[in-house]
Design a protein around this motif. Structure first.
Motif, PDB file in Angstrom:
ATOM      1  N   UNK A 116       0.836  -1.201   0.000  1.00 17.10           N
ATOM      2  CA  UNK A 116       0.000   0.000   0.000  1.00 17.10           C
ATOM      3  C   UNK A 116       0.867   1.246   0.000  1.00 17.10           C
ATOM      4  N   UNK A 117       0.420   2.244  -0.724  1.00 16.34           N
ATOM      5  CA  UNK A 117       1.070   3.557  -0.724  1.00 16.34           C
ATOM      6  C   UNK A 117      -0.004   4.616  -0.544  1.00 16.34           C
ATOM      7  N   UNK A 118       0.250   5.538   0.361  1.00 17.90           N
ATOM      8  CA  UNK A 118      -0.634   6.689   0.558  1.00 17.90           C
ATOM      9  C   UNK A 118       0.194   7.952   0.305  1.00 17.90           C
ATOM     10  N   UNK A 119      -0.319   8.812  -0.604  1.00 17.29           N
ATOM     11  CA  UNK A 119       0.346  10.069  -0.923  1.00 17.29           C
ATOM     12  C   UNK A 119      -0.569  11.214  -0.509  1.00 17.29           C
ATOM     13  N   UNK A 120      -0.130  11.998   0.442  1.00 11.04           N
ATOM     14  CA  UNK A 120      -0.884  13.150   0.919  1.00 11.04           C
ATOM     15  C   UNK A 120      -0.231  14.442   0.474  1.00 11.04           C
ATOM     16  N   UNK A 121      -1.056  15.425   0.114  1.00  7.07           N
ATOM     17  CA  UNK A 121      -0.571  16.785  -0.032  1.00  7.07           C
ATOM     18  C   UNK A 121      -0.519  17.411   1.350  1.00  7.07           C
ATOM     19  N   UNK A 122       0.674  17.580   1.865  1.00  6.41           N
ATOM     20  CA  UNK A 122       0.820  17.930   3.281  1.00  6.41           C
ATOM     21  C   UNK A 122       0.341  19.346   3.603  1.00  6.41           C
ATOM     22  N   UNK A 123       0.507  20.284   2.680  1.00  7.36           N
ATOM     23  CA  UNK A 123       0.168  21.683   2.957  1.00  7.36           C
ATOM     24  C   UNK A 123      -1.227  22.064   2.493  1.00  7.36           C
ATOM     25  N   UNK A 124      -1.601  21.594   1.295  1.00  7.12           N
ATOM     26  CA  UNK A 124      -2.844  22.042   0.677  1.00  7.12           C
ATOM     27  C   UNK A 124      -3.921  20.962   0.650  1.00  7.12           C
ATOM     28  N   UNK A 125      -3.605  19.795   1.148  1.00 10.02           N
ATOM     29  CA  UNK A 125      -4.551  18.698   1.075  1.00 10.02           C
ATOM     30  C   UNK A 125      -4.393  17.926  -0.224  1.00 10.02           C
ATOM     31  N   UNK A 126      -5.337  17.083  -0.498  1.00  7.96           N
ATOM     32  CA  UNK A 126      -5.231  16.197  -1.647  1.00  7.96           C
ATOM     33  C   UNK A 126      -4.744  14.831  -1.200  1.00  7.96           C
ATOM     34  N   UNK A 127      -5.226  13.793  -1.877  1.00  3.93           N
ATOM     35  CA  UNK A 127      -4.908  12.427  -1.451  1.00  3.93           C
ATOM     36  C   UNK A 127      -4.966  11.463  -2.623  1.00  3.93           C
ATOM     37  N   UNK A 128      -3.928  10.646  -2.752  1.00  7.11           N
ATOM     38  CA  UNK A 128      -3.903   9.528  -3.692  1.00  7.11           C
ATOM     39  C   UNK A 128      -3.585   8.268  -2.899  1.00  7.11           C
ATOM     40  N   UNK A 129      -4.419   7.245  -3.050  1.00  8.28           N
ATOM     41  CA  UNK A 129      -4.212   5.954  -2.402  1.00  8.28           C
ATOM     42  C   UNK A 129      -3.900   4.919  -3.478  1.00  8.28           C
ATOM     43  N   UNK A 130      -3.017   3.993  -3.179  1.00 12.32           N
ATOM     44  CA  UNK A 130      -2.676   2.956  -4.163  1.00 12.32           C
ATOM     45  C   UNK A 130      -2.317   1.657  -3.468  1.00 12.32           C
ATOM     46  N   UNK A 131      -2.545   0.560  -4.171  1.00 16.44           N
ATOM     47  CA  UNK A 131      -2.091  -0.752  -3.727  1.00 16.44           C
ATOM     48  C   UNK A 131      -1.585  -1.510  -4.941  1.00 16.44           C
ATOM     49  N   UNK A 132      -0.384  -2.073  -4.841  1.00 16.04           N
ATOM     50  CA  UNK A 132       0.229  -2.791  -5.959  1.00 16.04           C
ATOM     51  C   UNK A 132       0.580  -4.215  -5.563  1.00 16.04           C
TER      52      UNK A 132
END
Length: 272
Positions: A107-123
């Protein structure tokens, strides 16, 4: 731990980040110009590349970069929950959500730390033997390290997608392979398959306005000289129960990556 009554297949629920947890690999870096579209959104091919990069970093820090250096991705499921925008700082976390003795799901979680935003992934990653180029058993200590964030230790492969035909396609177009698309295995790199998805979505910008899930499965490698065609289909709501009962109420779009009659990859795109 995943519940047995949770949706599976294309509608599966991605494991939440076990945070705080000492075995969740956690890194940060800026969102750079080469990773965004013309509106400033983190592209999915760039998110796929970040997922690869943090995997390599994690292997190095765990001390397994030499003993387990080669991996091939079989499937990636990516959720664009909310766009991550230019000049944000990315927080990228990676952990194991399922394993067996030759492959694992990460699993990988990518967050936009300052402005928000989110991408979740599983490979779904397969450990590869350098000499045979086939699946290789992972060492016991490496498996033990992966299991610290999951209770799923009998992971099995099951394909979620089936190829579409040219005969009833909504669109067919050629996709050129560039020399820079080819990686260490002499194949088109995993992240490049996601440029096909981005290219498709550029014609349907309305799909990016809502949370979106894209699942991409790899069937066979694409080589430099291949003449790659992308065959797309649109399956309207009410006709999509074949993708699972949870998806019967929404439109599912599919992409079939073809070289001649050989299926190279498959993708499904639908709103969450």
């Amino acid at each position: 731990m995943r519940q047995t009554d949770e949706p599976t297949g294309l509608a599966k629920v991605l494991m939440p980040v076990p945070d705080p947890h000492p075995d969740v690999f956690d890194r940060q870096w800026p969102l750079r110009v080469a990773d965004i579209d013309r509106h400033g959104r983190l592209r999915m091919d760039a998110a796929a590349r970040h997922s690869q990069d943090i995997g390599q970093d994690q292997l190095r820090e765990m001390g397994y970069e030499t003993t387990h250096p080669l991996w091939i991705v079989r499937r990636t499921m990516m959720d664009l929950v909310a766009p991550i925008e230019f000049q944000d700082m990315l927080r990228v976390r990676r952990w194991c959500s399922g394993t067996s003795n030759r492959w694992c799901e990460m699993r990988v979680r990518i967050d936009g730390k300052r402005r928000g935003g989110l991408v979740e992934a599983e490979s779904f990653w397969i450990n590869i033997n350098r000499e045979t180029q086939g699946p290789a058993r992972m060492s016991d200590d490496f498996q033990a390290a992966l299991k610290r964030t999951t209770s799923l230790d009998r992971l099995r492969w099951k394909a979620y997608l089936k190829a579409g035909s040219r005969a009833d396609a909504a669109e067919i177009h050629h996709y050129p392979i560039r020399f820079t698309d080819i990686d260490l295995f002499d194949h088109m790199n995993n992240s490049v398959y996601w440029t096909v998805v981005e290219d498709y979505l550029s014609s349907y910008p309305e799909l990016l306005k809502a949370p979106l899930r894209v699942t991409l499965e790899h069937e066979a490698p694409v080589a430099l000289a291949d003449k790659l065609e992308i065959v797309s289909h649109v399956h309207p709501a009410g006709s999509t129960d074949k993708f699972g009962p949870e998806l019967a109420d929404r439109t599912v779009r599919t992409l079939t990556y073809l070289v001649g009659d050989e299926v190279k990859a498959l993708a499904a795109i639908f709103p969450l």
